[in-house]
Design a protein around this motif. Structure first.
Motif, PDB file in Angstrom:
ATOM      1  N   ALA A 351      78.390  70.500 -17.677  1.00  0.00           N
ATOM      2  CA  ALA A 351      78.845  69.520 -18.659  1.00  0.00           C
ATOM      3  C   ALA A 351      77.645  68.771 -19.238  1.00  0.00           C
ATOM      4  O   ALA A 351      76.505  69.198 -19.106  1.00  0.00           O
ATOM      5  CB  ALA A 351      79.837  68.565 -18.000  1.00  0.00           C
ATOM      6  N   ALA A 352      77.905  67.643 -19.866  1.00  0.00           N
ATOM      7  CA  ALA A 352      76.848  66.932 -20.589  1.00  0.00           C
ATOM      8  C   ALA A 352      75.725  66.453 -19.677  1.00  0.00           C
ATOM      9  O   ALA A 352      74.541  66.627 -19.978  1.00  0.00           O
ATOM     10  CB  ALA A 352      77.452  65.754 -21.356  1.00  0.00           C
ATOM     11  N   THR A 353      76.076  65.845 -18.541  1.00  0.00           N
ATOM     12  CA  THR A 353      75.058  65.236 -17.687  1.00  0.00           C
ATOM     13  C   THR A 353      74.031  66.228 -17.155  1.00  0.00           C
ATOM     14  O   THR A 353      72.809  65.966 -17.219  1.00  0.00           O
ATOM     15  CB  THR A 353      75.728  64.485 -16.516  1.00  0.00           C
ATOM     16  N   PRO A 354      74.416  67.390 -16.622  1.00  0.00           N
ATOM     17  CA  PRO A 354      73.400  68.338 -16.158  1.00  0.00           C
ATOM     18  C   PRO A 354      72.438  68.766 -17.260  1.00  0.00           C
ATOM     19  O   PRO A 354      71.235  68.947 -17.009  1.00  0.00           O
ATOM     20  CB  PRO A 354      74.231  69.526 -15.654  1.00  0.00           C
ATOM     21  N   GLY A 360      65.672  66.147 -19.892  1.00  0.00           N
ATOM     22  CA  GLY A 360      64.658  65.201 -19.449  1.00  0.00           C
ATOM     23  C   GLY A 360      63.532  65.879 -18.702  1.00  0.00           C
ATOM     24  O   GLY A 360      62.344  65.575 -18.897  1.00  0.00           O
ATOM     25  N   ALA A 361      63.886  66.841 -17.838  1.00  0.00           N
ATOM     26  CA  ALA A 361      62.871  67.581 -17.106  1.00  0.00           C
ATOM     27  C   ALA A 361      62.012  68.419 -18.044  1.00  0.00           C
ATOM     28  O   ALA A 361      60.800  68.525 -17.866  1.00  0.00           O
ATOM     29  CB  ALA A 361      63.541  68.475 -16.062  1.00  0.00           C
ATOM     30  N   LEU A 363      61.351  67.770 -21.215  1.00  0.00           N
ATOM     31  CA  LEU A 363      60.450  66.878 -21.961  1.00  0.00           C
ATOM     32  C   LEU A 363      59.333  66.351 -21.069  1.00  0.00           C
ATOM     33  O   LEU A 363      58.177  66.223 -21.490  1.00  0.00           O
ATOM     34  CB  LEU A 363      61.244  65.726 -22.554  1.00  0.00           C
ATOM     35  N   ALA A 364      59.666  66.044 -19.786  1.00  0.00           N
ATOM     36  CA  ALA A 364      58.656  65.525 -18.857  1.00  0.00           C
ATOM     37  C   ALA A 364      57.571  66.561 -18.609  1.00  0.00           C
ATOM     38  O   ALA A 364      56.378  66.207 -18.423  1.00  0.00           O
ATOM     39  CB  ALA A 364      59.317  65.121 -17.543  1.00  0.00           C
ATOM     40  N   SER A 365      57.941  67.822 -18.604  1.00  0.00           N
ATOM     41  CA  SER A 365      56.962  68.893 -18.340  1.00  0.00           C
ATOM     42  C   SER A 365      55.947  69.022 -19.449  1.00  0.00           C
ATOM     43  O   SER A 365      54.880  69.599 -19.264  1.00  0.00           O
ATOM     44  CB  SER A 365      57.683  70.228 -18.131  1.00  0.00           C
ATOM     45  N   LYS A 366      56.275  68.464 -20.629  1.00  0.00           N
ATOM     46  CA  LYS A 366      55.369  68.558 -21.775  1.00  0.00           C
ATOM     47  C   LYS A 366      54.404  67.380 -21.857  1.00  0.00           C
ATOM     48  O   LYS A 366      53.503  67.389 -22.673  1.00  0.00           O
ATOM     49  CB  LYS A 366      56.180  68.647 -23.059  1.00  0.00           C
ATOM     50  N   GLU A 367      54.644  66.373 -21.033  1.00  0.00           N
ATOM     51  CA  GLU A 367      53.789  65.176 -21.095  1.00  0.00           C
ATOM     52  C   GLU A 367      52.461  65.390 -20.353  1.00  0.00           C
ATOM     53  O   GLU A 367      52.378  66.176 -19.426  1.00  0.00           O
ATOM     54  CB  GLU A 367      54.537  63.981 -20.497  1.00  0.00           C
TER      55      GLU A 367
END
Length: 367
Positions: A351-354, A360-361, A363-367
């Motif tokens: 669903a939406a939350t997973p 988020g994970a 996007l975080a991997s690109k930082e």
């Protein structure tokens, strides 16, 4: 990105829409509204007109189209809540076998494109508690493999010629091709919200053929999941678009206090919100499909599309029911089919939350 539909997208969408308009009537939907719903007549027509094979390689009887064209077909099938396994048999099953399979496995893809057989994939298997890896275990058996474990909500497993099954090996994740008719396989029907045919599949030392290599298994599994997520989002787009059209028509003809209910501010606001939500889903599906077709990194876009499919699916489905009033909860009314289809696509494969967490994970991997 380029939002202009390709000529093939337009032609395939029109052809699919014409076939569906002829065969999937309101009466036909009521007839199919039973557990294990499957429209064999529609499936045969899609095969005979070349819709099923269109995106397969030319060597396998197709026209070598891609995900943009497949999402156009899925959108049309979603508009009529079609009871056919195009996503699982063609987009996921045949697509993976054509891309990663050996000569024999590619012939299975060709047969699926011709409508001779159905393929599917076990992508919603029970997960291990501490990893994102599949809970099914693969053990080498000479030159072959055997699989042990349980997969849930495997679509069309009752009529599938082969099931693609991700499994853990001693060297990582592999994807395997399983014959569900083998004596070691148990298929148990599950009841899901839209009555589509989904099954628990139990494997007990089941012989299996490896798809690709173990070393490429993680990439193949990612390919399977991304195409399934995006395919579900495209189905949801068509389902919600048509549901809103039906609701808008209802508000023009249904009157209270001598006026069409569509003239009431509260009703108009809800339909406006639904229109915006569907626009967001349309944009994200188009972007994700375009990135896949251009061989660009698409994980972020796909998670965004599936998030919108879940979030917008929930809001629009409930708007459709509420605006229809008592008709919205009448199982004999066509709106019921759109509500249950939207709820199915909302939760299928997460669903939406997973997907928000996965985004988020990513996007975080690109930082």
């Amino acid at each position: 990105m380029d939002f202009t539909p390709t000529e093939a997208q337009t032609d395939l969408a029109r052809l699919t829409g014409e076939i569906c308009a002829k065969l999937v009537t309101a009466d036909r939907l009521r007839e199919l509204d039973t557990a294990g719903r499957y429209d064999e007549q529609l499936w045969k027509s899609l095969a005979e007109t070349g819709v099923l094979a269109a995106a397969l390689p030319e060597a396998l009887g197709g026209s070598d189209f891609g995900m943009l064209e497949q999402t156009a077909i899925l959108r049309e099938l979603g508009r009529v809540v079609a009871a056919v396994p195009y996503l699982w048999s063609i987009v996921v099953g045949a697509g993976a076998l054509a891309k990663f399979g050996d000569a024999d496995q590619q012939q299975l893809a060709a047969r699926a494109g011709a409508g001779e057989i159905v393929l599917t994939a076990a992508l919603a298997e029970e997960l291990r508690a501490t990893t994102a890896a599949p809970g099914i275990v693969a053990e080498p058996a000479g030159a072959a493999w055997t699989l042990t474990g349980t997969a849930t909500t495997v679509a069309y497993a009752d009529r599938a010629e082969r099931i693609l099954v991700p499994a853990i090996t001693s060297h990582g994740v592999g994807v395997f091709v399983v014959d569900p008719d083998h004596a070691s396989v148990t298929r148990t029907a599950q009841q899901v919200v839209d009555l589509s045919p989904e099954f628990v599949v139990e494997l007990a030392g089941t012989p299996a053929a490896l798809l690709g290599t173990v070393e490429s298994g993680a990439d193949i599994l990612t390919w399977l999941r991304e195409h399934a997520w995006l395919g579900l989002s495209a189905l949801q787009l068509g389902t919600l678009e048509r549901a809103l059209e039906l609701t808008a028509e209802h508000t023009r003809t249904r009157e209270q206090f001598g006026k069409p209910i569509g003239s009431f501010q509260s009703v108009a606001q809800r339909l406006s919100d639904a229109y915006i939500d569907i626009g967001g889903l349309r944009l994200t599906v188009t972007q994700a499909a375009w990135r896949l077709s251009e061989n660009l990194p698409a994980a972020e876009s796909i998670h965004i599309a599936k998030f919108w499919a879940a979030d917008a699916g929930h809001k629009v489905a409930h708007t459709v029911v509420h605006v229809h009033g008592g008709l919205g909860i009448d199982r004999d009314h066509i709106v019921h089919n759109y509500f249950t289809a939207a709820k199915h696509h909302e939760f299928a494969l997460g669903a939406a939350t997973p997907h928000l967490l996965a985004l988020g994970a990513e996007l975080a991997s690109k930082e």
